[in-house]
Design an enzyme around this catalytic site. Structure first.
Site, PDB file in Angstrom:
ATOM      1  N   ASP A  78       0.843  -1.202   0.000  1.00 17.79           N
ATOM      2  CA  ASP A  78       0.000   0.000   0.000  1.00 17.79           C
ATOM      3  C   ASP A  78       0.879   1.254   0.000  1.00 17.79           C
ATOM      4  OD1 ASP A  78      -2.289   1.513   0.164  1.00 17.79           O
ATOM      5  OD2 ASP A  78      -2.712   1.049   2.263  1.00 17.79           O
TER       6      ASP A  78
ATOM      7  N   TYR B 146      -1.286  -8.308   7.608  1.00 11.64           N
ATOM      8  CA  TYR B 146      -2.529  -8.975   8.003  1.00 11.64           C
ATOM      9  C   TYR B 146      -2.335 -10.445   8.389  1.00 11.64           C
ATOM     10  CZ  TYR B 146      -5.499  -4.949   6.808  1.00 11.64           C
ATOM     11  OH  TYR B 146      -6.111  -3.706   6.776  1.00 11.64           O
TER      12      TYR B 146
HETATM   13  P1  ADP Z   1      -1.582  -6.910   3.968  1.00 10.71           P
HETATM   14  O1  ADP Z   1      -1.909  -5.815   4.942  1.00 10.71           O
HETATM   15  O2  ADP Z   1      -2.724  -7.215   3.031  1.00 10.71           O
HETATM   16  O3  ADP Z   1      -1.001  -8.110   4.616  1.00 10.71           O
HETATM   17  P2  ADP Z   1       1.094  -6.037   3.069  1.00 10.71           P
HETATM   18  O4  ADP Z   1       1.414  -4.911   2.156  1.00 10.71           O
HETATM   19  O5  ADP Z   1       1.574  -5.928   4.491  1.00 10.71           O
HETATM   20  O6  ADP Z   1      -0.496  -6.231   2.972  1.00 10.71           O
HETATM   21  O7  ADP Z   1       1.660  -7.389   2.448  1.00 10.71           O
HETATM   22  C1  ADP Z   1       1.106  -8.037   1.342  1.00 10.71           C
HETATM   23  C2  ADP Z   1       2.212  -8.609   0.483  1.00 10.71           C
HETATM   24  O8  ADP Z   1       2.750  -7.583  -0.344  1.00 10.71           O
HETATM   25  C3  ADP Z   1       3.411  -9.182   1.276  1.00 10.71           C
HETATM   26  O9  ADP Z   1       3.748 -10.454   0.743  1.00 10.71           O
HETATM   27  C4  ADP Z   1       4.512  -8.168   1.010  1.00 10.71           C
HETATM   28  O10 ADP Z   1       5.780  -8.781   1.011  1.00 10.71           O
HETATM   29  C5  ADP Z   1       4.156  -7.715  -0.384  1.00 10.71           C
HETATM   30  N1  ADP Z   1       4.753  -6.446  -0.874  1.00 10.71           N
HETATM   31  C6  ADP Z   1       5.311  -5.428  -0.178  1.00 10.71           C
HETATM   32  N2  ADP Z   1       5.754  -4.461  -1.026  1.00 10.71           N
HETATM   33  C7  ADP Z   1       5.457  -4.884  -2.293  1.00 10.71           C
HETATM   34  C8  ADP Z   1       5.664  -4.356  -3.617  1.00 10.71           C
HETATM   35  N3  ADP Z   1       6.260  -3.182  -3.812  1.00 10.71           N
HETATM   36  N4  ADP Z   1       5.234  -5.098  -4.684  1.00 10.71           N
HETATM   37  C9  ADP Z   1       4.614  -6.284  -4.500  1.00 10.71           C
HETATM   38  N5  ADP Z   1       4.388  -6.831  -3.289  1.00 10.71           N
HETATM   39  C10 ADP Z   1       4.804  -6.143  -2.203  1.00 10.71           C
END
Ligand code: ADP
Length: 186
Positions: A40, A134
């Site tokens: 995000d 999450y």
């Molecule tokens: P949530 O709150 O839904 O768990 P997160 O962002 O904390 O969302 O994590 C969801 C996934 O996105 C994790 O596997 C994390 O490693 C990954 N992630 C983080 N940054 C990026 C990025 N720039 N591109 C793709 N995936 C990412």
């Protein structure tokens, strides 16, 4: 690895979702569309302040985005990279698996793809929703994500390519193994 389904291709990529040249990228957002950490935060940084403004306009109308639902915005500065839309969906927070988490996670993928078809996005990229902050177990999440995407690509025309973009090597490896298992029956 890629898998060809009836109406489109599912592809696994190890990388950063903000660097994908696709019509739409999916954001693992929170229900207030506030921008946060993880994917995000990366999406909001790459898109710039216009994205936050657009998100706040949506929140003024809907107050909160329920877990499993999806909305879309434009892509702010990521337009320069060829990305036209950001689809925001809110994954479930993992609470042991008996509070509807699998169903909500599946709805995130299906509703995001439905929205992509409605807006005319022919290529799209997903992160591994809910498996960061999450806390959703990576392997369980991979099965749900890949099965839902495969099923949508078997049933509905409109999306040519869905890319699962995995940022962490171990998440990519788990997805790869899961896709091999699911794809062998295909
Ligand atoms: P949530 O709150 O839904 O768990 P997160 O962002 O904390 O969302 O994590 C969801 C996934 O996105 C994790 O596997 C994390 O490693 C990954 N992630 C983080 N940054 C990026 C990025 N720039 N591109 C793709 N995936 C990412």
């Amino acid at each position: 690895m890629e898998l060809r389904l009836k109406y489109g291709t599912l592809r696994l990529v190890h990388g950063d979702i903000t660097e994908q040249r696709v019509d739409a990228i999916v954001n693992a957002a929170n229900s207030r569309l506030m921008g946060g950490g993880g994917v995000d935060g990366a999406i909001h940084r790459a898109a710039g302040p216009e994205l936050h403004r657009e998100c706040m306009e949506i929140i003024r109308k809907i107050v909160r985005l329920e877990h499993g639902n999806a909305v879309y915005t434009r892509a702010g500065r990521m337009k320069e990279r060829g990305i036209r839309w950001i689809i925001h969906t809110v994954g479930p927070v993992w609470r042991g698996g008996k509070h509807g988490e699998p169903e909500i996670l599946e709805r995130c993928y299906r509703n995001s793809m439905k929205l992509a078809r409605e807006i005319g996005a022919r290529t799209m990229a997903f992160p591994s929703i809910s498996t960061g902050a999450y806390g959703y177990p990576v392997e369980k999440a991979a099965k749900i994500a890949l099965s839902a995407i495969m099923d949508e690509l078997e049933k509905h025309e409109g999306i040519d390519e869905v890319r699962m973009v995995l940022y962490l090597r171990e998440v990519f490896d788990t997805q790869l193994e899961t896709l091999r298992e699911l794809g062998s029956g295909n």
